[in-house]
Design an enzyme around this catalytic site. Sequence first.
Site, mmCIF file in Angstrom:
data_model
loop_
_atom_site.group_PDB
_atom_site.id
_atom_site.type_symbol
_atom_site.label_atom_id
_atom_site.label_comp_id
_atom_site.label_asym_id
_atom_site.label_seq_id
_atom_site.Cartn_x
_atom_site.Cartn_y
_atom_site.Cartn_z
ATOM 1 N NE ARG A 83 1.245 -11.031 2.118
ATOM 2 C CZ ARG A 83 2.052 -10.597 1.163
ATOM 3 N NH1 ARG A 83 1.792 -10.833 -0.089
ATOM 4 N NH2 ARG A 83 3.109 -9.887 1.483
ATOM 5 N NE ARG B 15 -1.472 -9.610 -4.728
ATOM 6 C CZ ARG B 15 -0.159 -9.437 -4.780
ATOM 7 N NH1 ARG B 15 0.364 -8.694 -5.738
ATOM 8 N NH2 ARG B 15 0.645 -10.009 -3.917
ATOM 9 N NE ARG C 155 -5.978 -4.580 -5.596
ATOM 10 C CZ ARG C 155 -5.145 -5.295 -6.323
ATOM 11 N NH1 ARG C 155 -4.016 -5.740 -5.776
ATOM 12 N NH2 ARG C 155 -5.406 -5.585 -7.569
ATOM 13 C CG ASP D 35 2.099 -4.712 4.101
ATOM 14 O OD1 ASP D 35 1.856 -5.721 3.414
ATOM 15 O OD2 ASP D 35 3.248 -4.248 4.231
ATOM 16 C CE1 TYR E 239 10.120 -5.328 1.384
ATOM 17 C CE2 TYR E 239 10.170 -6.196 3.618
ATOM 18 C CZ TYR E 239 10.006 -6.390 2.264
ATOM 19 O OH TYR E 239 9.734 -7.639 1.775
HETATM 20 O O1 CP3 Z 1 -1.864 -12.802 5.716
HETATM 21 C C1 CP3 Z 1 -2.822 -12.043 5.539
HETATM 22 O O2 CP3 Z 1 -3.824 -12.360 4.847
HETATM 23 C C2 CP3 Z 1 -2.835 -10.707 6.243
HETATM 24 C C3 CP3 Z 1 -2.337 -9.580 5.543
HETATM 25 C C4 CP3 Z 1 -0.860 -9.427 5.226
HETATM 26 C C5 CP3 Z 1 -0.413 -8.741 4.073
HETATM 27 N N1 CP3 Z 1 0.959 -8.626 4.146
HETATM 28 C C6 CP3 Z 1 -1.281 -8.238 3.003
HETATM 29 C C7 CP3 Z 1 -0.687 -7.883 1.706
HETATM 30 C C8 CP3 Z 1 0.274 -9.771 5.970
HETATM 31 C C9 CP3 Z 1 0.381 -10.561 7.276
HETATM 32 C C10 CP3 Z 1 1.404 -9.247 5.280
HETATM 33 C C11 CP3 Z 1 2.792 -9.382 5.767
HETATM 34 C C12 CP3 Z 1 3.893 -8.853 4.959
HETATM 35 N N2 CP3 Z 1 3.902 -7.734 4.174
HETATM 36 C C13 CP3 Z 1 5.204 -9.395 4.957
HETATM 37 C C14 CP3 Z 1 5.674 -10.579 5.780
HETATM 38 C C15 CP3 Z 1 5.247 -11.890 5.212
HETATM 39 C C16 CP3 Z 1 5.756 -12.182 3.838
HETATM 40 O O3 CP3 Z 1 4.901 -12.300 2.937
HETATM 41 O O4 CP3 Z 1 6.959 -12.302 3.650
HETATM 42 C C17 CP3 Z 1 5.983 -8.610 4.092
HETATM 43 C C18 CP3 Z 1 7.446 -8.825 3.764
HETATM 44 C C19 CP3 Z 1 5.157 -7.558 3.612
HETATM 45 C C20 CP3 Z 1 5.542 -6.425 2.733
HETATM 46 C C21 CP3 Z 1 4.812 -6.468 1.467
HETATM 47 N N3 CP3 Z 1 3.468 -6.236 1.333
HETATM 48 C C22 CP3 Z 1 5.333 -6.724 0.178
HETATM 49 C C23 CP3 Z 1 6.782 -7.051 -0.112
HETATM 50 C C24 CP3 Z 1 4.281 -6.628 -0.714
HETATM 51 C C25 CP3 Z 1 4.368 -6.711 -2.214
HETATM 52 C C26 CP3 Z 1 4.554 -8.084 -2.699
HETATM 53 C C27 CP3 Z 1 3.231 -8.716 -2.955
HETATM 54 O O5 CP3 Z 1 3.002 -9.830 -2.495
HETATM 55 O O6 CP3 Z 1 2.448 -8.055 -3.657
HETATM 56 C C28 CP3 Z 1 3.092 -6.383 0.013
HETATM 57 C C29 CP3 Z 1 1.732 -6.222 -0.516
HETATM 58 C C30 CP3 Z 1 0.637 -6.975 0.134
HETATM 59 N N4 CP3 Z 1 0.478 -7.197 1.483
HETATM 60 C C31 CP3 Z 1 -0.474 -7.540 -0.533
HETATM 61 C C32 CP3 Z 1 -1.308 -8.106 0.438
HETATM 62 C C33 CP3 Z 1 -2.646 -8.773 0.237
HETATM 63 C C34 CP3 Z 1 -0.726 -7.458 -2.039
HETATM 64 C C35 CP3 Z 1 -1.137 -6.056 -2.359
HETATM 65 C C36 CP3 Z 1 -2.238 -5.961 -3.391
HETATM 66 O O7 CP3 Z 1 -3.389 -6.316 -3.088
HETATM 67 O O8 CP3 Z 1 -1.929 -5.499 -4.491
#
Ligand code: CP3
Length: 345
Positions: A26, A30, A39, A76, A152
């Site tokens: 990540r 944010r 975003r 994602d 999910y």
């Molecule tokens: O790592 C990176 O920079 C690449 C992008 C990336 C995102 N999600 C962007 C993201 C990657 C590799 C993921 C993987 C992901 N997504 C996982 C596996 C890794 C982990 O973190 O456990 C999972 C379970 C998800 C599903 C997911 N996406 C959830 C549960 C959420 C909400 C929780 C949160 O952190 O907000 C997301 C949203 C998400 N994915 C964001 C980002 C940058 C935040 C969204 C926003 O900008 O509002």
Amino acid sequence: MPSEQKRFLRALAGETLAIPPIWLMRQAGRYLPEYRATRTEAGSFLDLCYNPKLACEVTLQPLRRYDFDAAILFSDILVIPQALGQELAFKQGEGPQLDPIRDASGLSRLNIDKIHETLGPVYETVSLLSDAIPAHTALIGFAGAPWTVATYMVEGKGSKDFANIRRFAYGDPEGFSKLIDILVEATTQYLLRQVAAGAECIQLFETWGGVLSENGFHRWVIEPTRRIVANLKAVHPDVPVIGFPRGAGLHLIDFKTLTGVDAVGLDSGVPLKWVAENLQKLGPVQGNLDPMYLITGGDEMLAEVRRILDVLGNGPFIFNLGHGITPETPPENVGLLVDYIRAQK
Ligand code: CP3
């Protein structure tokens, strides 16, 4: 620069580097004000995922600040259920929401034939990145592993106890295996397209593998991962795969040897001496700073980084976190971390 000279890929090939390559899960997100601005420009998180130009931009943002050794495609794990036809929404501050599939009868809502129509913009992002990243930076593609994506799809959102999916998987293993089969096939196709577009390495995120029983872990984590790795290796034997089975604990050895992944990502709870003596002999490892240390920063963070480097730095190793960076992280602490690691020896 030939790709085999990229430090990240050298470590993945088994080389021990005096200064380990570093990237952070990540790393685009944010905690960076420029991410929040992009975003907003995109409209929403999902609009950003499907906008190749802006997704490429947010992937590059952390590289400009910290010159990480690898870039990870911005997307994602939940684009796969969406591409299969399951409705997905991200409500600001609430995480993902899907229309849940609670039993085998819900599988008729999924259609694997048209996934690339939805996923096309993601491949376009990879291709833009492949041209845009610095020559010494490696490009990581990724997907969620089937079990984690299925959590999910079945729960419909994040979960604390995963009761619905465990009930489905344990109570109707034949029906549940049909969902896993769909995910193995869709994920394989998705990752093959990412590699064709320029991804040099693949990471499989198995965030929720740790909630399964022993047999469940073998059947729903190890076996589907093994099939995806075999499918990828059949076409691209030289593209390394990192598996990140969070919470796998004592399963890590079986995970490494039975799935065929090239490297294993470690969560923050794994005892490092055990890793150095047992797991790292089998291949490179990646991890595992608790992301909370990036919030506290200071000498406590650096002491923990020192401990990780001392134990894992004598074998093939990639520095990373034990889970994704959190939005509260002060960007200057990431700078401190990277400078400290690069000032070694
Ligand atoms: O790592 C990176 O920079 C690449 C992008 C990336 C995102 N999600 C962007 C993201 C990657 C590799 C993921 C993987 C992901 N997504 C996982 C596996 C890794 C982990 O973190 O456990 C999972 C379970 C998800 C599903 C997911 N996406 C959830 C549960 C959420 C909400 C929780 C949160 O952190 O907000 C997301 C949203 C998400 N994915 C964001 C980002 C940058 C935040 C969204 C926003 O900008 O509002």
